[in-house]
Design an enzyme around this catalytic site. Structure first.
Site, PDB file in Angstrom:
ATOM      1  N   TYR A 149       9.991  -2.297  -4.744  1.00  0.00           N
ATOM      2  CA  TYR A 149       9.604  -0.884  -4.816  1.00  0.00           C
ATOM      3  C   TYR A 149      10.849   0.002  -5.026  1.00  0.00           C
ATOM      4  O   TYR A 149      11.899  -0.243  -4.406  1.00  0.00           O
ATOM      5  CB  TYR A 149       8.866  -0.526  -3.516  1.00  0.00           C
ATOM      6  CG  TYR A 149       8.687   0.947  -3.310  1.00  0.00           C
ATOM      7  CD1 TYR A 149       7.918   1.695  -4.197  1.00  0.00           C
ATOM      8  CD2 TYR A 149       9.287   1.607  -2.243  1.00  0.00           C
ATOM      9  CE1 TYR A 149       7.760   3.063  -4.012  1.00  0.00           C
ATOM     10  CE2 TYR A 149       9.130   2.967  -2.049  1.00  0.00           C
ATOM     11  CZ  TYR A 149       8.368   3.687  -2.955  1.00  0.00           C
ATOM     12  OH  TYR A 149       8.220   5.039  -2.776  1.00  0.00           O
ATOM     13  N   LYS A 161      -0.899   2.439   2.314  1.00  0.00           N
ATOM     14  CA  LYS A 161      -1.675   1.928   1.177  1.00  0.00           C
ATOM     15  C   LYS A 161      -2.978   1.271   1.669  1.00  0.00           C
ATOM     16  O   LYS A 161      -3.819   1.960   2.188  1.00  0.00           O
ATOM     17  CB  LYS A 161      -0.783   0.977   0.369  1.00  0.00           C
ATOM     18  CG  LYS A 161       0.603   1.573   0.031  1.00  0.00           C
ATOM     19  CD  LYS A 161       0.495   2.769  -0.860  1.00  0.00           C
ATOM     20  CE  LYS A 161       1.763   3.502  -1.248  1.00  0.00           C
ATOM     21  NZ  LYS A 161       2.992   3.364  -0.561  1.00  0.00           N
ATOM     22  N   ASP A 201       7.849  -7.675   1.901  1.00  0.00           N
ATOM     23  CA  ASP A 201       6.974  -6.506   1.834  1.00  0.00           C
ATOM     24  C   ASP A 201       5.628  -7.009   1.313  1.00  0.00           C
ATOM     25  O   ASP A 201       5.502  -7.411   0.161  1.00  0.00           O
ATOM     26  CB  ASP A 201       7.599  -5.463   0.885  1.00  0.00           C
ATOM     27  CG  ASP A 201       6.778  -4.187   0.790  1.00  0.00           C
ATOM     28  OD1 ASP A 201       5.546  -4.257   0.976  1.00  0.00           O
ATOM     29  OD2 ASP A 201       7.365  -3.135   0.493  1.00  0.00           O
ATOM     30  N   ARG A 231       8.140   8.471  21.432  1.00  0.00           N
ATOM     31  CA  ARG A 231       9.092   7.867  20.473  1.00  0.00           C
ATOM     32  C   ARG A 231       9.302   6.383  20.785  1.00  0.00           C
ATOM     33  O   ARG A 231       9.657   5.591  19.926  1.00  0.00           O
ATOM     34  CB  ARG A 231      10.422   8.632  20.455  1.00  0.00           C
ATOM     35  CG  ARG A 231      11.462   7.989  19.537  1.00  0.00           C
ATOM     36  CD  ARG A 231      12.499   8.966  19.018  1.00  0.00           C
ATOM     37  NE  ARG A 231      13.148   9.721  20.062  1.00  0.00           N
ATOM     38  CZ  ARG A 231      14.113   9.258  20.853  1.00  0.00           C
ATOM     39  NH1 ARG A 231      14.551   8.016  20.731  1.00  0.00           N
ATOM     40  NH2 ARG A 231      14.650  10.023  21.781  1.00  0.00           N
TER      41      ARG A 231
END
Ligand SMILES: Cc1ncc(COP(=O)(O)O)c(C=O)c1O
Length: 393
Positions: free
Chosen positions: A110, A207, A182, A57
């Site tokens: 988005y 993406k 972004d 983590r």
């Protein structure tokens, strides 16, 4: 040993450094925890003085390898990889902002980010204001430092609006506001916002970076000090990426520069050909001289990317027929993979928005978003033409 900066294709394949002798491919270190010889070694690792991994983590070698490669592409000190683009966005926001802070966001972003900013952050005492894409840099400049963060995308999802990156970055610097972009649609091959002055660069690595529609991931890149803040928040929020996903991502990034040549080529080819078709009333593509901000795109992008939006001269039913008649473009959300995809924003990313709300973001019921893949361009053109023949009469 040369000191010349490596080119983007070399950085995609090998990053910035020669790998150590051993396996040619970074191994998948599929472990949650790491074993230490004794307490002395453990304490050094926990304090971060030995640089050893303690718990996945917090960090993992396979993930670290992919992080370093993304930093080399974006030109940043450091990168943090996370389990999704949304984990990257939320960890960034929580890394920088606390109750009482203010965020200025562009309104063309988005849908998931928009929901996070509208519905989650205000409940935690973080005030969010939205500003249209046009004049966003002026809004940052005229805020006189009353915001702690400004957030934007360019090109925007889904209708490829363009924001002047250098102007926003310098307005943010002048007003002591952290700037966050972004960069998912552009990719670091086509656009490197940190080099233009933006503090923090985010991707939905799901993406183009992954590129094969087989991994969900996100990343945040910036200077050491900024990524340290995001890393601290992310450790506690827990949006950790799995080592196997990091491996897939690194494997995908190896061909990023090569893939983008084809994405860029196919998209501009289609945009140009389709702009001569009377059944399409508008084409949104920053590489076309008819795009309202083409000159800004030309300044800040070295390629215009693989995303196109088209407005059909049609109603919603005809638009649905068009998408359902496509044979090579697949009927799916998401974007940036090698395969071409088509979706109707009014029925997917912007489902439930009123007609007025859609219009405000430049979307109509007949807007179709095309993620142009790396198939043969003539096949893609032929596919769109046959679907237009079948659906629009
Ligand atoms: C521009 C953009 N940013 C962020 C996201 C969220 O990424 P993820 O789905 O990997 O969480 C998406 C998802 O479609 C996106 O298109």
């Amino acid at each position: 040993m040369t000191t010349k900066k490596r080119g983007l294709s070399t950085r995609s394949v090998q990053g910035n450094k020669r790998p150590q002798p051993g396996p040619a491919v970074e191994p998948i270190v599929q472990t949650s925890t790491f074993i230490f010889k004794d307490q002395h070694e453990m304490v050094n690792a926990v304090q971060g003085t030995s640089g050893k991994h303690v718990y996945t983590r917090w960090s993992n070698p396979t993930t670290r390898n992919a992080e370093e490669k993304i930093s080399s592409l974006e030109g940043t000190d450091d990168t943090l990889l996370l389990a999704s683009g949304m984990a990257a966005i939320s960890s960034t926001v929580y890394g920088f902002l606390k109750k009482g802070n203010r965020l200025l966001s562009c309104d063309s972003i988005y849908g998931g980010t928009l929901h996070l900013f509208k519905e989650v952050l205000p409940n935690q005492g973080i005030e969010v204001d939205f500003h249209p894409l046009d004049g966003f840099a002026d809004a940052v400049e005229n805020s006189y430092g009353s915001y702690d963060m400004c957030y934007f995308e360019t090109p925007t999802n889904p209708v490829l609006g363009i924001v002047d990156i250098r102007r926003v970055a310098s307005a943010a610097k002048a007003t002591n506001t952290v700037s966050v972009i972004d960069n998912t649609f552009a990719t670091p091959i086509n656009q490197r916002p940190h080099e233009l002055g933006v503090d923090v660069v985010i991707h939905s690595a799901t993406k183009y970076l992954g590129g094969h529609s087989d991994v969900i991931a996100g990343c945040v890149s910036g200077c050491d000090e900024h990524i340290k803040k995001v890393r601290s928040a992310a450790r506690l929020l827990g949006g950790t990426i799995d080592p196997f996903a990091s491996f897939l991502l690194d494997r995908g990034i190896k061909t990023l520069a090569a893939r983008m040549v084809w994405h860029n080529f196919n998209a501009i080819f289609l945009a140009d050909k389709l702009s001569q078709d009377s059944r399409i009333s508008r084409i949104h593509y920053p590489g076309l001289p008819t795009h309202p901000n083409h000159s800004i795109a030309r300044r800040q992008m070295s390629g215009y990317g693989g995303m196109i939006a088209i407005d059909l001269d049609a109603n919603l039913n005809m638009t649905k027929d068009f998408v359902d008649s496509l044979e090579i473009f697949l009927n799916a959300v998401s974007l940036g993979g090698v395969e071409s995809l088509a979706s109707i924003p009014a029925l997917t990313t912007h489902y439930g928005f009123s007609k007025e709300e859609l219009e405000k973001t430049g979307i109509s019921e007949s807007t179709v978003r095309l993620s142009v893949g790396i198939e043969d361009p003539e096949d893609l053109l032929q596919d769109i033409r046959q679907a237009l023949d079948l659906s629009i009469r």
